[in-house]
Design a protein around this motif. Structure first.
Motif, PDB file in Angstrom:
ATOM      1  N   SER A  35       4.916   0.946  41.861  1.00 26.15           N
ATOM      2  CA  SER A  35       4.047   0.404  42.898  1.00 26.15           C
ATOM      3  C   SER A  35       3.111   1.479  43.449  1.00 26.15           C
ATOM      4  O   SER A  35       1.899   1.260  43.596  1.00 26.15           O
ATOM      5  N   GLN A  36       3.660   2.668  43.734  1.00 23.98           N
ATOM      6  CA  GLN A  36       2.842   3.756  44.276  1.00 23.98           C
ATOM      7  C   GLN A  36       1.830   4.253  43.245  1.00 23.98           C
ATOM      8  O   GLN A  36       0.653   4.492  43.563  1.00 23.98           O
ATOM      9  N   LEU A  37       2.281   4.385  41.988  1.00 20.57           N
ATOM     10  CA  LEU A  37       1.381   4.849  40.942  1.00 20.57           C
ATOM     11  C   LEU A  37       0.263   3.845  40.693  1.00 20.57           C
ATOM     12  O   LEU A  37      -0.895   4.221  40.466  1.00 20.57           O
ATOM     13  N   LEU A  38       0.572   2.553  40.749  1.00 23.10           N
ATOM     14  CA  LEU A  38      -0.441   1.523  40.533  1.00 23.10           C
ATOM     15  C   LEU A  38      -1.512   1.582  41.620  1.00 23.10           C
ATOM     16  O   LEU A  38      -2.709   1.489  41.326  1.00 23.10           O
ATOM     17  N   ASP A  39      -1.094   1.738  42.873  1.00 23.35           N
ATOM     18  CA  ASP A  39      -2.072   1.810  43.970  1.00 23.35           C
ATOM     19  C   ASP A  39      -3.024   2.982  43.774  1.00 23.35           C
ATOM     20  O   ASP A  39      -4.244   2.850  43.964  1.00 23.35           O
ATOM     21  N   GLN A  40      -2.498   4.132  43.378  1.00 22.71           N
ATOM     22  CA  GLN A  40      -3.344   5.309  43.176  1.00 22.71           C
ATOM     23  C   GLN A  40      -4.263   5.121  41.972  1.00 22.71           C
ATOM     24  O   GLN A  40      -5.429   5.517  41.992  1.00 22.71           O
ATOM     25  N   TYR A  41      -3.735   4.498  40.932  1.00 20.64           N
ATOM     26  CA  TYR A  41      -4.527   4.276  39.717  1.00 20.64           C
ATOM     27  C   TYR A  41      -5.693   3.333  40.000  1.00 20.64           C
ATOM     28  O   TYR A  41      -6.845   3.596  39.615  1.00 20.64           O
ATOM     29  N   MET A  62      -4.456  -0.354  30.742  1.00 16.83           N
ATOM     30  CA  MET A  62      -3.342   0.314  31.403  1.00 16.83           C
ATOM     31  C   MET A  62      -3.131  -0.253  32.803  1.00 16.83           C
ATOM     32  O   MET A  62      -1.992  -0.391  33.279  1.00 16.83           O
ATOM     33  N   ALA A  63      -4.233  -0.588  33.499  1.00 16.04           N
ATOM     34  CA  ALA A  63      -4.105  -1.197  34.832  1.00 16.04           C
ATOM     35  C   ALA A  63      -3.347  -2.518  34.745  1.00 16.04           C
ATOM     36  O   ALA A  63      -2.453  -2.798  35.564  1.00 16.04           O
ATOM     37  N   ALA A  64      -3.681  -3.334  33.751  1.00 13.76           N
ATOM     38  CA  ALA A  64      -2.976  -4.609  33.571  1.00 13.76           C
ATOM     39  C   ALA A  64      -1.500  -4.373  33.245  1.00 13.76           C
ATOM     40  O   ALA A  64      -0.611  -5.111  33.707  1.00 13.76           O
ATOM     41  N   ARG A  65      -1.220  -3.335  32.487  1.00 14.91           N
ATOM     42  CA  ARG A  65       0.164  -3.000  32.133  1.00 14.91           C
ATOM     43  C   ARG A  65       0.964  -2.607  33.372  1.00 14.91           C
ATOM     44  O   ARG A  65       2.106  -3.023  33.554  1.00 14.91           O
ATOM     45  N   LEU A  66       0.360  -1.808  34.246  1.00 19.74           N
ATOM     46  CA  LEU A  66       1.039  -1.391  35.473  1.00 19.74           C
ATOM     47  C   LEU A  66       1.252  -2.576  36.426  1.00 19.74           C
ATOM     48  O   LEU A  66       2.284  -2.677  37.090  1.00 19.74           O
ATOM     49  N   VAL A  67       0.256  -3.477  36.498  1.00 21.13           N
ATOM     50  CA  VAL A  67       0.399  -4.672  37.341  1.00 21.13           C
ATOM     51  C   VAL A  67       1.565  -5.532  36.848  1.00 21.13           C
ATOM     52  O   VAL A  67       2.359  -6.057  37.638  1.00 21.13           O
ATOM     53  N   GLU A  82      13.040  -2.503  32.628  1.00 23.34           N
ATOM     54  CA  GLU A  82      13.586  -1.198  32.271  1.00 23.34           C
ATOM     55  C   GLU A  82      13.059  -0.738  30.919  1.00 23.34           C
ATOM     56  O   GLU A  82      12.732   0.439  30.725  1.00 23.34           O
ATOM     57  N   GLN A  83      12.941  -1.662  29.973  1.00 26.79           N
ATOM     58  CA  GLN A  83      12.447  -1.301  28.647  1.00 26.79           C
ATOM     59  C   GLN A  83      11.006  -0.833  28.705  1.00 26.79           C
ATOM     60  O   GLN A  83      10.648   0.206  28.125  1.00 26.79           O
ATOM     61  N   LEU A  84      10.140  -1.592  29.398  1.00 23.23           N
ATOM     62  CA  LEU A  84       8.729  -1.227  29.473  1.00 23.23           C
ATOM     63  C   LEU A  84       8.533   0.067  30.256  1.00 23.23           C
ATOM     64  O   LEU A  84       7.675   0.887  29.913  1.00 23.23           O
ATOM     65  N   LYS A  85       9.333   0.252  31.290  1.00 22.11           N
ATOM     66  CA  LYS A  85       9.220   1.478  32.082  1.00 22.11           C
ATOM     67  C   LYS A  85       9.662   2.677  31.253  1.00 22.11           C
ATOM     68  O   LYS A  85       9.052   3.759  31.316  1.00 22.11           O
ATOM     69  N   THR A  86      10.699   2.513  30.450  1.00 23.61           N
ATOM     70  CA  THR A  86      11.159   3.597  29.569  1.00 23.61           C
ATOM     71  C   THR A  86      10.106   3.934  28.533  1.00 23.61           C
ATOM     72  O   THR A  86       9.876   5.112  28.212  1.00 23.61           O
ATOM     73  N   GLU A  87       9.444   2.913  27.974  1.00 25.16           N
ATOM     74  CA  GLU A  87       8.388   3.155  26.989  1.00 25.16           C
ATOM     75  C   GLU A  87       7.231   3.938  27.611  1.00 25.16           C
ATOM     76  O   GLU A  87       6.701   4.876  27.006  1.00 25.16           O
TER      77      GLU A  87
END
Length: 233
Positions: A35-41, A62-67, A82-87
């Motif tokens: 959430s924090q990284l998405l806001d900064q991005y 990448m923005a769509a991926r973070l959303v 968890e899988q997508l975050k690990t990737e």
């Protein structure tokens, strides 16, 4: 054909920008607060758009991926999150390592003249050199032909048990019941002459239909045409 490299204000791709934001805001790369990284991005992309800078599609992807990752984080525990975050973490760590190696190589070659030799044609012997036992070749042949057969449609014979059975209509069994119930009959007797399951089902449905239309009366185990003799022979 080489893939074109897009830059956004000095960043070579979205992973480069994410590493910059993680380093700038002292985030834990092994446990990224999405959430924090998405806001900064998104804040950075909005600033770039305000300066009329071209934003490559890779950064928007990448923005769509973070959303999407943030959306999953708002749901109950979800394995896909968890899988997508690990990737994403793996890609960032790999990109970070490549950047370090590239910087090291650049430092080692700084001030040196680089000579590049033009491409040369290399002759390759394409003769198959491996040797196999006859049993191995036989197994490979059987496996290859088996895969080919699995791609073929099933033979017509496979459908014969389905399409060869005669269709028994309810109307034909209603005619049979009308003739059979010219005198009272036990219900079990009406099914004895059925030759197969289709006739049994059609006879049962025909009996229900005739009872519904009040053409047949059922009393206990006895069935009789309405208006007919009610005595069991």
């Amino acid at each position: 054909m080489e893939r074109p490299s897009f830059t956004l204000d000095g960043f070579e791709g979205p992973l480069d920008l994410l590493l910059h934001l993680i380093s700038k805001h002292k985030l834990n790369i092994l446990d990224i607060p999405i959430s924090q990284l998405l806001d900064q991005y998104l804040e950075y992309l909005e600033g770039a758009r305000a300066q009329d800078l071209d934003i490559a599609s890779e950064f928007l992807e990448m923005a769509a991926r973070l959303v999407y990752l943030k959306t999953l984080s708002l749901l109950p525990r979800w394995e896909e999150e968890e899988q997508l975050k690990t990737e994403l973490t793996g890609q960032l760590l790999e990109y970070q390592a490549l950047k370090a190696v590239a910087a090291l190589l650049a430092a080692q070659n700084r001030g040196h003249t680089i000579f590049v030799r033009g491409p040369q044609l290399v002759e390759v012997d394409k003769t198959y050199q491996c040797r196999h036992l006859p049993k191995e070749l036989a197994r490979a042949y059987v496996s290859a032909t088996g895969r080919g057969k699995r791609r073929l449609p099933p033979p017509v014979e496979s459908f014969q048990p389905l399409v060869s059975r005669p269709v028994v209509s309810v109307e034909s069994r209603m005619e049979y019941l009308t003739a059979a119930l010219s005198r009272p009959q036990r219900i079990s007797q009406l099914f004895l002459k059925s030759r197969n399951r289709s006739e049994l089902v059609a006879t049962f449905l025909a009996l229900l239909e005739m009872v519904k239309d009040k053409r047949v009366e059922v009393s206990g185990e006895t069935a009789v045409l309405c208006g007919g003799n009610s005595d069991v022979s």
